[in-house]
Design a protein around this motif. Structure first.
Motif, PDB file in Angstrom:
ATOM      1  N   THR A  61      24.521  46.482  70.025  1.00  0.00           N
ATOM      2  CA  THR A  61      24.770  47.011  68.822  1.00  0.00           C
ATOM      3  C   THR A  61      24.090  46.014  67.483  1.00  0.00           C
ATOM      4  O   THR A  61      23.424  46.572  66.544  1.00  0.00           O
ATOM      5  CB  THR A  61      26.249  47.495  68.360  1.00  0.00           C
ATOM      6  N   VAL A  62      24.405  44.887  67.558  1.00  0.00           N
ATOM      7  CA  VAL A  62      23.909  43.734  66.486  1.00  0.00           C
ATOM      8  C   VAL A  62      22.480  44.041  66.482  1.00  0.00           C
ATOM      9  O   VAL A  62      21.654  44.015  65.457  1.00  0.00           O
ATOM     10  CB  VAL A  62      24.397  42.485  66.819  1.00  0.00           C
ATOM     11  N   GLN A  63      21.887  43.640  67.573  1.00  0.00           N
ATOM     12  CA  GLN A  63      20.371  43.917  67.723  1.00  0.00           C
ATOM     13  C   GLN A  63      19.695  45.154  67.383  1.00  0.00           C
ATOM     14  O   GLN A  63      18.707  45.183  66.691  1.00  0.00           O
ATOM     15  CB  GLN A  63      19.881  43.627  69.237  1.00  0.00           C
ATOM     16  N   SER A  64      20.203  46.261  67.476  1.00  0.00           N
ATOM     17  CA  SER A  64      20.021  47.494  67.188  1.00  0.00           C
ATOM     18  C   SER A  64      20.159  47.635  65.584  1.00  0.00           C
ATOM     19  O   SER A  64      18.991  48.219  65.061  1.00  0.00           O
ATOM     20  CB  SER A  64      20.890  48.686  67.692  1.00  0.00           C
ATOM     21  N   LEU A  65      21.165  47.112  64.982  1.00  0.00           N
ATOM     22  CA  LEU A  65      21.494  47.212  63.786  1.00  0.00           C
ATOM     23  C   LEU A  65      20.423  46.280  62.969  1.00  0.00           C
ATOM     24  O   LEU A  65      19.766  46.866  61.963  1.00  0.00           O
ATOM     25  CB  LEU A  65      22.811  46.916  63.236  1.00  0.00           C
ATOM     26  N   GLU A  66      19.870  45.219  63.551  1.00  0.00           N
ATOM     27  CA  GLU A  66      19.174  44.270  62.885  1.00  0.00           C
ATOM     28  C   GLU A  66      17.815  44.672  62.879  1.00  0.00           C
ATOM     29  O   GLU A  66      16.913  44.789  62.085  1.00  0.00           O
ATOM     30  CB  GLU A  66      19.207  42.898  63.767  1.00  0.00           C
ATOM     31  N   GLN A  67      17.390  45.341  63.919  1.00  0.00           N
ATOM     32  CA  GLN A  67      16.130  46.195  64.036  1.00  0.00           C
ATOM     33  C   GLN A  67      15.853  47.256  63.002  1.00  0.00           C
ATOM     34  O   GLN A  67      14.907  47.405  62.301  1.00  0.00           O
ATOM     35  CB  GLN A  67      15.647  46.629  65.400  1.00  0.00           C
ATOM     36  N   GLU A  68      16.965  48.007  62.946  1.00  0.00           N
ATOM     37  CA  GLU A  68      16.956  49.205  62.101  1.00  0.00           C
ATOM     38  C   GLU A  68      16.941  48.875  60.637  1.00  0.00           C
ATOM     39  O   GLU A  68      16.496  49.417  59.530  1.00  0.00           O
ATOM     40  CB  GLU A  68      18.143  50.388  62.372  1.00  0.00           C
ATOM     41  N   SER A  69      17.748  47.793  60.316  1.00  0.00           N
ATOM     42  CA  SER A  69      17.694  47.432  58.783  1.00  0.00           C
ATOM     43  C   SER A  69      16.901  46.261  58.387  1.00  0.00           C
ATOM     44  O   SER A  69      17.020  45.997  57.213  1.00  0.00           O
ATOM     45  CB  SER A  69      19.458  46.991  58.889  1.00  0.00           C
ATOM     46  N   ASN A  70      16.188  45.763  59.352  1.00  0.00           N
ATOM     47  CA  ASN A  70      15.162  44.766  59.174  1.00  0.00           C
ATOM     48  C   ASN A  70      15.988  43.369  58.506  1.00  0.00           C
ATOM     49  O   ASN A  70      15.465  43.041  57.514  1.00  0.00           O
ATOM     50  CB  ASN A  70      14.217  45.148  58.328  1.00  0.00           C
ATOM     51  N   GLN A  71      17.134  43.365  58.820  1.00  0.00           N
ATOM     52  CA  GLN A  71      17.694  42.129  58.294  1.00  0.00           C
ATOM     53  C   GLN A  71      18.472  41.618  59.774  1.00  0.00           C
ATOM     54  O   GLN A  71      18.953  42.102  60.446  1.00  0.00           O
ATOM     55  CB  GLN A  71      19.037  42.873  57.245  1.00  0.00           C
ATOM     56  N   VAL A  72      18.525  40.152  59.680  1.00  0.00           N
ATOM     57  CA  VAL A  72      18.961  39.399  60.814  1.00  0.00           C
ATOM     58  C   VAL A  72      20.221  38.655  60.434  1.00  0.00           C
ATOM     59  O   VAL A  72      20.549  38.479  59.429  1.00  0.00           O
ATOM     60  CB  VAL A  72      17.929  38.496  61.225  1.00  0.00           C
ATOM     61  N   LEU A  73      21.087  38.641  61.464  1.00  0.00           N
ATOM     62  CA  LEU A  73      22.340  38.019  61.297  1.00  0.00           C
ATOM     63  C   LEU A  73      22.089  36.477  61.039  1.00  0.00           C
ATOM     64  O   LEU A  73      22.731  35.923  60.090  1.00  0.00           O
ATOM     65  CB  LEU A  73      23.098  38.115  62.618  1.00  0.00           C
ATOM     66  N   GLU A  74      21.079  35.893  61.846  1.00  0.00           N
ATOM     67  CA  GLU A  74      20.987  34.337  61.717  1.00  0.00           C
ATOM     68  C   GLU A  74      19.267  34.236  61.849  1.00  0.00           C
ATOM     69  O   GLU A  74      18.866  35.013  62.775  1.00  0.00           O
ATOM     70  CB  GLU A  74      21.728  33.483  62.691  1.00  0.00           C
ATOM     71  N   SER A  75      18.839  33.276  61.005  1.00  0.00           N
ATOM     72  CA  SER A  75      17.307  33.093  61.253  1.00  0.00           C
ATOM     73  C   SER A  75      17.467  32.241  62.462  1.00  0.00           C
ATOM     74  O   SER A  75      18.505  31.862  63.077  1.00  0.00           O
ATOM     75  CB  SER A  75      17.132  32.111  60.141  1.00  0.00           C
ATOM     76  N   PRO A  76      16.182  32.147  63.141  1.00  0.00           N
ATOM     77  CA  PRO A  76      16.158  31.473  64.119  1.00  0.00           C
ATOM     78  C   PRO A  76      16.731  29.989  63.997  1.00  0.00           C
ATOM     79  O   PRO A  76      17.424  29.440  65.117  1.00  0.00           O
ATOM     80  CB  PRO A  76      14.586  31.391  64.636  1.00  0.00           C
ATOM     81  N   ALA A  77      16.339  29.191  63.185  1.00  0.00           N
ATOM     82  CA  ALA A  77      16.803  27.785  62.880  1.00  0.00           C
ATOM     83  C   ALA A  77      18.495  27.934  62.905  1.00  0.00           C
ATOM     84  O   ALA A  77      19.009  27.139  63.412  1.00  0.00           O
ATOM     85  CB  ALA A  77      16.249  27.457  61.623  1.00  0.00           C
TER      86      ALA A  77
END
Length: 156
Positions: A61-77
Motif C-alpha cells: 500500500t505504501v508503494q502504491s500511495l508513493e506511486q500515485e502521489s509522486n511522494q516517497v516515504l524516504e529518499s534512497p539515501a
C-alpha cells in the motif's frame, strides 16, 4: 478519518467549476486548492499516511500511495541509513550520514557521536569488553564535539 471529506471535496470542486462570478478558475488557483486537504497541506497528510501504513506493515500500500502521489516515504539515501540502523551496521550508518546533504556540521557531529555511542553500548551489552574499550578510546572519545559530549565519554 474525516467523515464528511467526500462531501466537502465535492462542494469545493463544484464551487471551482461553477464560480459565482461565472469565471473559470485559473490553473494556479486549482493547484493551490489541490495543495490543501481539509485545511492541511496535502503533502504532510500523505507523508503521515505513508509513515502510518509503513509502521503497520502495509508495504504494498505504501508503494502504491508513493506511486500515485509522486511522494516517497524516504529518499534512497535515508532508506539505506534506516536499514543500516535496523541491522546495527554502524560503519554503514556513518557512511550514510556523511553522504546525506543538507546537514549542518554541528548536527552531523552530534549524529556521528550518537551512532558511535550506540555502537559502544551494544558492544558492552554483548559482553565484548575489549572491543567496547577500543571503540571508546579510538572512536567515541574523538567523536566528542562539545564539552557535554566530552564529559559524557568520561562517564562511560
Amino acid at each position: 478519518l474525516f467523515p464528511n471529506s467526500q462531501d466537502a471535496n465535492t462542494k469545493i470542486v463544484k464551487r471551482m467549476s461553477h464560480p459565482a462570478s461565472g469565471e473559470t478558475p485559473s490553473t494556479n488557483q486549482m493547484k493551490q486548492q489541490s495543495e490543501i486537504w481539509e485545511g492541511l497541506p496535502r503533502h504532510e497528510v500523505v507523508q503521515l499516511m505513508l509513515q502510518t501504513l509503513n509502521s503497520m506493515g502495509y508495504s504494498n500500500t505504501v508503494q502504491s500511495l508513493e506511486q500515485e502521489s509522486n511522494q516517497v516515504l524516504e529518499s534512497p539515501a535515508v532508506a539505506k541509513l534506516h536499514h543500516a540502523v535496523k541491522r546495527g551496521e554502524w560503519g554503514v550508518v556513518l557512511q550514510c550520514l556523511d553522504g546525506l546533504g543538507g546537514l549542518s556540521q554541528p548536527v552531523l557531529q552530534a549524529c556521528r557521536f550518537l551512532v558511535i555511542e550506540h555502537k559502544y553500548i551494544e558492544l558492552l551489552q554483548a559482553g565484548d569488553t575489549l572491543a567496547a574499550v577500543s571503540c571508546l578510546r579510538s572512536e567515541l572519545t574523538p567523536a566528542a564535539f562539545d564539552r557535554e559530549s566530552t564529559e559524557h565519554t568520561h562517564t562511560h
